[in-house]
Each structure stands twice: as C-alpha cells, then as structure tokens.
Design a protein around this motif. Sequence first.
Motif, short mmCIF file in Angstrom:
data_model
loop_
_atom_site.label_atom_id
_atom_site.label_comp_id
_atom_site.label_asym_id
_atom_site.label_seq_id
_atom_site.Cartn_x
_atom_site.Cartn_y
_atom_site.Cartn_z
N THR A 257 0.89 -1.20 -0.07
CA THR A 257 -0.08 0.04 0.14
C THR A 257 0.84 1.23 -0.01
O THR A 257 0.60 2.17 -0.73
CB THR A 257 -1.10 -0.06 1.09
N ILE A 258 1.92 1.60 0.89
CA ILE A 258 2.56 2.63 0.96
C ILE A 258 3.49 2.66 -0.15
O ILE A 258 4.02 4.01 -0.74
CB ILE A 258 3.65 2.71 2.24
N GLU A 260 2.48 2.47 -3.29
CA GLU A 260 1.48 2.67 -4.06
C GLU A 260 0.81 3.97 -3.82
O GLU A 260 -0.24 4.32 -4.37
CB GLU A 260 -0.02 1.75 -4.47
N GLY A 261 1.61 4.80 -3.05
CA GLY A 261 0.86 6.21 -2.68
C GLY A 261 -0.01 6.16 -1.51
O GLY A 261 -0.79 7.17 -1.34
N GLY A 262 -0.11 5.04 -0.70
CA GLY A 262 -1.15 5.15 0.28
C GLY A 262 -0.37 5.23 1.75
O GLY A 262 0.60 5.24 1.79
N PHE A 263 -1.30 5.09 2.75
CA PHE A 263 -1.12 5.20 4.26
C PHE A 263 -1.42 3.81 4.90
O PHE A 263 -2.50 3.41 4.73
CB PHE A 263 -1.76 6.44 4.95
N GLY A 410 4.40 7.89 0.87
CA GLY A 410 3.84 6.55 1.65
C GLY A 410 4.24 6.58 2.89
O GLY A 410 5.34 7.21 3.26
N LYS A 411 3.58 6.17 3.97
CA LYS A 411 3.96 6.17 5.47
C LYS A 411 3.17 5.00 5.90
O LYS A 411 1.92 4.64 5.80
CB LYS A 411 3.38 7.44 6.10
N SER A 481 -5.98 4.26 2.20
CA SER A 481 -5.43 4.14 3.56
C SER A 481 -6.15 2.46 4.24
O SER A 481 -7.40 2.40 3.68
CB SER A 481 -6.13 5.13 4.59
#
Length: 626
Positions: A257-258, A260-263, A410-411, A481
């Motif tokens: 997820t992170i 791919e630009g997610g949190f 991403g985080k 998210s």
Amino acid sequence: MVLGFFIGIFTILSDMFFRFPTFFTTTQNRKGGKMFPYLIEERECKKLPKSESSPSRRCSVDRGVTADNSSGIHNFSPRVQNSTSPYSSPPKSPNTRKGHKAKRDSLICYKSEAAKKVELIAKNRDERRQRQADERAQRDQIHNMGQNNPFFELHQMIQEYRATHEFRPLTENEPIIENQITVCVRTRPLNEKEIARREVDVISVPTKNQLIVHEPKQKVDLTKYVENQHFRFDYVFNETCTNSMVYKFTAMPLIKTIFEGGFATCFAYGQTGSGKTHTMGGEFNGRMQNFKNGIYGLVAQDVFNYLNKPKYAKMNFTVSASFFEIYGKLVFDLLTKKSRLRVLEDGKQQVQIVGLTEKVVSKVDHVLDLIQRGSLARTSGQTSANSNSSRSHAVFQIILRRNNSKHVAGKFSLIDLAGNERGADHNKSNRQTQIEGADINRSLLALKECIRALGRKGAHLPFRGSKLTQVLRDSFIGENSKTCMIALISPGNYSVDHTLNTLRYADRVKELIATDNGMMDDGLILSIPPAEDDDDESEAIEEELLRAEEKRLHLSSLEWELRESQRQAIQSCVDFHDLACNLYNSFDRHSGIEYARQWKNLINEAIDNLNAALVKANEFSSALHQ
C-alpha cells in the motif's frame, strides 16, 4: 351295666389289634401328620443330590419303586425304603395343555415369577453398588488431584468442552485476505507467574477466525459452570503462532500500500502484559530484546526488499524513520532524549509534528538501531497487572519520499499502544497512575471511533478526540488508507475480565457474527446508513458519547485531585499543630521579633495549603454542576 359296656368294648378292640396290626400302624402314621405320603416322597426327592435326582429316579419314586429295588418289588414307604406302607402317590391328572412339559419339566428347576423378580432386583442392586463405588473412587481421585489446584474443576469443564469439538487453527498455508480494516487477535501461552498460580487457559481457538472464551461463572446455589463467549475476527492466532506468522497475515499485506502512494497503520492493543511489545518490538531473551523478529524489524526488511524490485527500483525512493511517544497530552521524541514536541495544523489543515526527528536509513541495521534507541527511552510504570507496563503510545513511522522531495509518497505507522486497564483496577493506584489510565482510555476510545468511521465512507472523523488520533489523521482520511489492528489477550482465568474487554473493543471496531458451529457470515457489518439524516444523527450520537466519556474521565481526575489536596491539607494541619506547640513552649528562647516572625510564617503556610484545597473543591463542585 355301664361297667359291663366298657369291658365289652375293650375286649373287641383287643381282639382287632391282634388280628389286624397293620391297620393301627397306618392309623398311627395318620395321627403323626403322615396323611399324604406322596407329598413326603416328593420332598425326599427334592432333598436328593443333583446326580441322584435324575428323571428315571424321579419316575421310580412316583411309581413307588426305589432305585435299589431292581427286581421290581414295590416298596411304598414314604421315608424308609424298607417300609411296607400300602399308600402310593396319587396318579397325576392328565394335562391336555400344549407345551406343558417344556414349561414345567421338573419341579426342581422351576422358578416362580416372584423369584425371578427378586433375583433381578438383587442383580441390579449389585450393579448399582459397583457403579457407585467406581464413581466414589473417581471423585476421590479427582479430589486428591485437585487438592493443590483451586481451579481443577474449571480445567475439567473446559477439557470436556474441547473434547466435543474439532479444532482447525490457522496455518501458514492459508490464503491472505486483503481488507481495508483487518482485525486480528493473538493469545499468548501462560507465563511463569500464571503457571505458579496454577491458572487455567480459558481461551480456545477452534478455527482460523473464531475464538471462544470460557468465562467461569457461579450460580445462586454456588454451582460452578462455564459460559462460552464466542467472537469472530479476520484472523485468530493461538499460542503456538510465532511473530513471523502474525506478521504474514497482518502487516505484510500493507507494505504494498505505501509503495502505491497510500498510508498504512498497524497497531497492537490489549491489556498490559498481554504481549504487545513482544509482538511489535520482538522476542525477549531475558532482558534483551531481539528486534529482528518483531513487526518493526520485519516491516523494515520487506520495505528494503521492495526497493530492490525492478518495479520500484526506478522510482528513486528515499526511506526515513521516526520514533516518538504520546504520553497523556504530551508528545516526546524518542530519538533525541525525549525532547518535547508540538502537534499543530498548518494552513492546509495538515497535522505537523514540530521538531520531530526523521533519520534517513539505507539498510535494515540502521532501522534496528533506531528502534532499540527509542525503546529504551520509552516511558513505563508499575500497574496492578504489570510491574513494567508501557504508559505511553509508541509510534514508529517509516516514510517514503521520491527524489528527496518533501512530499510524502507513502507512510507506514506502527503503533504499540499503552496497556489498557479497567477503572476498577486503579482503586489502589496513586494519583499519577490514575491520570495516566484516564488519558489512555480517552485516546483508545477516540481511536476506536476513528477506525469505525474509516469503514463508513463519508462519515465524520472525530480525530481531535486525542493526540493519538490527531497525529494519525492522514492515515485515516487518505483515499488509499488501510488499517490493521492486533488485539493481544492473556489466557489466564485471572485475566478473563481484561480479555473480554479487549475482545469487545476489537469487536466494536469491526463487528462480525460468530456462531456455535463455526460457520460465520463473512460480510462486514458496519451498519452503513443510506440517508444523510441518519448520518448526521449517527455522528451526533458519537460526538455525544465521546463528550460524555471525556466528561466522566475529567470528573474522575478532578475527584482524585480533590482527595489529594484534602490529604495534604490534613497533613499540613497536623504539622502546623506540632510546630505551633513547639514554638509556644520555646517562647523564652526567642526574642519578640523572631517569635512573631516564625508564628506569622506558620500561619501563612497553613493558609496557603487550605486555599489550595479550597480551589480544588471549587473546581470539582463547578464540574459537577455543569
């Protein structure tokens, strides 16, 4: 004349006696009770041994012929074989009933129905007594075994329940299901302290997503029984699962997820001492912790493995890490000797942690060094359940940026929450511990509401309810998210109340239905209202509940501050009395000015302490009337 009559009768009788002696002998037998010689013959036949009471012998008796008389000479004596009695057994009446010979072939072998019932009753009585003796011996054995174990009956009831169910726990070959909100539960084995107290494991994991809590109960008549509480989650890890297996089904699916630009957010929740730090940080070997096999270290390893893949290697990612803790309403940086941080919102309503240290890392060892440094600086304290309990929320973040820009690509936030406890467990705690517990419960309540709102698209996010949710706001409002919650529970029967509280908290985050037969509804039950009016009403109810909980916790804090100020005021009055008496007795040893000065200082100090107590009393009274 009369005398002559009697003499004549006597003469006749004497003559008959000499002429017919056998008649009088038979008459004598009749007078002796031997009027039915054939009955006497049957009784004598019954007294014979089994070998002598053959059918031929019995027939010969019936015919009046003895066994020793082989010549066929008749002997009719009922008792003596050489007797010459002329009476024989009367002939038996002919029996025309069919099967009479099979029904009663012998008088010796015949048993009446009453005799058969008596024998059956005796047999049942013997079997019943033997069964009662066996049960009594088993009870005595159980009593002897359970003399040193106060929970032996509870253990027996749980074992009997488990024996009737088939267990198919989670294995590593199970497929991984990706959800926006994943709720898992992990139970640990009994520790040394629980084993020393002879506690019983009250947790059963029959399937990969179902858990049963065997709650001990007691009826009004003091009869003990077990109430089985069923819960259903996405995954349930039993006591044999390792950190690697827990990581595979919880945090590992979120790494993609992170990139791919997610949190992504993964946090561990549970009672103090349930294994949160063990799961997130790594296994303990004595006092040393191996951070490589914790979720922190495993996430770091997979992040660098993703960076080496051809798909992401060309994106030029930069990896940085930060580690801070939230203690009450304060935020401290664990990488810079716990320096104070401020949480603010910028003009774009983005939450910023002012002064937070971010270390750029290039390999896994650098990440492990940061984790070790921050873990040693974390705030801990003693509670009723754990002598070394984490009293703060530890947040470890791995941040991805592209081309060294300030924009976060991403985080991944990994959170080891503080150990939750019930309010009843704070009765014997000091004021500081009770304030900590109130702040922890307030932040956990706000976190639960934020996660539930995340599942309801478009619902209100009460992220301002605590510092924790305020810091994690970007993880809740992002379009891409995902959140994973790992609820940690203790298996001992002493911790069953804490365990049920933890499971109910996790169940409220993602409500799923559990059934007795293990067949569950896989749908996510979040009660998404279709109408906007219902949304507003639901948000209003949540806000009202949150405010009510905050008010209750605030009143609890003010109450203990009031009690503490009252105690200090009483102690100051006692000290004032002692010092005033000593000063009064030493009047002759002081000058007038010195005596007045000391007396004035004593009065002012007592007044200050009483004024401080008065302020606390006014604050508590005002809060009650609001």
